[in-house]
Motif scaffolding. Structure first.
Motif, PDB file in Angstrom:
ATOM      1  N   GLN A  32      14.860  21.127  12.210  1.00  0.00           N
ATOM      2  CA  GLN A  32      14.105  22.242  11.634  1.00  0.00           C
ATOM      3  C   GLN A  32      12.680  21.814  11.316  1.00  0.00           C
ATOM      4  O   GLN A  32      11.733  22.575  11.526  1.00  0.00           O
ATOM      5  N   ASN A  35      10.809  21.670  14.573  1.00  0.00           N
ATOM      6  CA  ASN A  35      10.500  23.041  15.010  1.00  0.00           C
ATOM      7  C   ASN A  35       9.317  23.597  14.239  1.00  0.00           C
ATOM      8  O   ASN A  35       8.436  24.250  14.812  1.00  0.00           O
ATOM      9  N   LYS A  36       9.291  23.354  12.937  1.00  0.00           N
ATOM     10  CA  LYS A  36       8.183  23.840  12.110  1.00  0.00           C
ATOM     11  C   LYS A  36       6.866  23.205  12.557  1.00  0.00           C
ATOM     12  O   LYS A  36       5.847  23.887  12.670  1.00  0.00           O
ATOM     13  N   GLU A  39       5.847  24.818  15.845  1.00  0.00           N
ATOM     14  CA  GLU A  39       5.313  26.162  15.600  1.00  0.00           C
ATOM     15  C   GLU A  39       3.882  26.080  15.071  1.00  0.00           C
ATOM     16  O   GLU A  39       3.015  26.849  15.492  1.00  0.00           O
ATOM     17  N   ASN A  40       3.627  25.143  14.165  1.00  0.00           N
ATOM     18  CA  ASN A  40       2.269  24.959  13.648  1.00  0.00           C
ATOM     19  C   ASN A  40       1.305  24.534  14.748  1.00  0.00           C
ATOM     20  O   ASN A  40       0.157  24.974  14.787  1.00  0.00           O
ATOM     21  N   GLN A  41       1.771  23.664  15.656  1.00  0.00           N
ATOM     22  CA  GLN A  41       0.932  23.246  16.774  1.00  0.00           C
ATOM     23  C   GLN A  41       0.629  24.420  17.697  1.00  0.00           C
ATOM     24  O   GLN A  41      -0.497  24.560  18.170  1.00  0.00           O
ATOM     25  N   ILE A  42       1.617  25.270  17.951  1.00  0.00           N
ATOM     26  CA  ILE A  42       1.412  26.446  18.802  1.00  0.00           C
ATOM     27  C   ILE A  42       0.385  27.366  18.166  1.00  0.00           C
ATOM     28  O   ILE A  42      -0.548  27.829  18.828  1.00  0.00           O
ATOM     29  N   VAL A  43       0.531  27.634  16.870  1.00  0.00           N
ATOM     30  CA  VAL A  43      -0.430  28.493  16.172  1.00  0.00           C
ATOM     31  C   VAL A  43      -1.822  27.867  16.217  1.00  0.00           C
ATOM     32  O   VAL A  43      -2.815  28.552  16.461  1.00  0.00           O
ATOM     33  N   GLN A  46      -3.233  28.339  19.683  1.00  0.00           N
ATOM     34  CA  GLN A  46      -3.621  29.733  19.885  1.00  0.00           C
ATOM     35  C   GLN A  46      -4.924  30.026  19.146  1.00  0.00           C
ATOM     36  O   GLN A  46      -5.821  30.664  19.685  1.00  0.00           O
TER      37      GLN A  46
END
Length: 171
Positions: A32, A35-36, A39-43, A46
């Motif tokens: 988890q 994953n967090k 997700e932060n890297q994806i944001v 972007q």
């Protein structure tokens, strides 16, 4: 004796199950957390693309609306536009000037708003004030410009420019 063996076996199985579930819980918590972080890297990536598009928009607008003569205006924007974007800056039915007229322009209060349509397309709407001087006579305007950007390679380029509003203001 068999009850004792059975009890010991049950206790061993129970302890093993508890240890297994503790380890499983730790593994889930680690996954988890990974994953967090992803997700932060994806944001972040972007937002980085969005920031790059906004930076391109700002550079384009400053080059297109802050100039010392009209020839400079068109030469300075080529780095920020696609061929289609460059053509969209020409007044309807004309070509860019081949000589520079003594018109100066400066902008202020630039604000850029953006909307991402895909990983390769972003539209920005920019508001700003401009002061244009011709024959030493300044005129002020408030403008709203829409720019469509596309990603070409690793760079964002302006692919279309549309003036949404241009209102004269008091000097």
């Amino acid at each position: 004796m068999t009850k004792k063996k059975t009890l010991i076996i049950v206790l061993i199985i129970l302890v093993a199950a508890i240890l297994y579930f503790i380890q499983l819980n730790r593994t889930i918590a680690n996954e988890q957390e990974k994953n967090k972080q992803l997700e932060n890297q994806i944001v972040s990536l972007q937002n980085n693309g969005l920031n790059q598009a906004k930076d391109t928009t700002e550079s384009f607008i400053r080059a297109f609306f802050s100039y010392d003569n009209t020839l400079d205006r068109y030469q300075n924007i080529k780095a920020y536009t696609t061929q289609q974007g460059y053509k969209s800056t020409f007044p309807s039915g004309t070509e860019p000037p081949t000589t520079g007229a003594d018109i100066e322009s400066r902008i202020s209060d630039l604000e850029i708003f953006s909307n991402r349509y895909s990983s390769n397309e972003i539209t920005t709407v920019s508001t700003f004030k401009t002061t244009t001087t011709f024959n030493d006579v300044p005129s002020n305007s408030e403008m709203v410009i829409k720019t469509d950007l596309v990603k070409t390679g690793s760079q964002w380029k302006v692919d279309n420019v549309e003036i949404l509003s241009s209102q004269s203001t008091e000097n």
